[in-house]
Design a protein around this motif. Structure first.
Motif: not given
Length: 89
Positions: A3-15, A17-20, A35-40, A75-79
């Motif tokens: 399992r690969m875990m990825i944590r990042h911050s995005v500018r806008a979740y909706g944008k 999620r559409r890209a994802y 796969h699975a997606v989780y939000r803080n 998708a607007g991933v920050r950093g």
């Protein structure tokens, strides 16, 4: 299974999620088996994603792919994301 875990911050979740979601078929072609997606809950633009692979080699190849970086940027991933790999103990 790896399992690969990825944590990042995005500018806008909706944008993001559409890209994802739009990357789903391509992602499966790159070896993602599940796969699975989780939000803080306190910071809804902080995302943790899991991707399952048959091997750590496939997971690392996916993590290093130019295409993944392109999709994340669009998708607007920050950093830079934090990425790590785990196996069930």
């Amino acid at each position: 299974m790896v399992r690969m875990m990825i944590r990042h911050s995005v500018r806008a979740y909706g944008k993001w999620r559409r890209a994802y979601n739009g990357f789903d078929r391509e992602r499966r072609g790159m070896g993602v088996k599940g796969h699975a997606v989780y939000r803080n809950t306190a910071k809804p633009n902080e995302i943790t994603v899991t991707h399952d692979f048959a091997s750590v080699a496939k997971a690392r190849s996916f993590a290093k792919s130019r295409r993944l970086r392109e999709v994340m940027k669009g998708a607007g991933v920050r950093g830079a994301p934090t990425i790590w790999f785990v196996k069930r103990a």
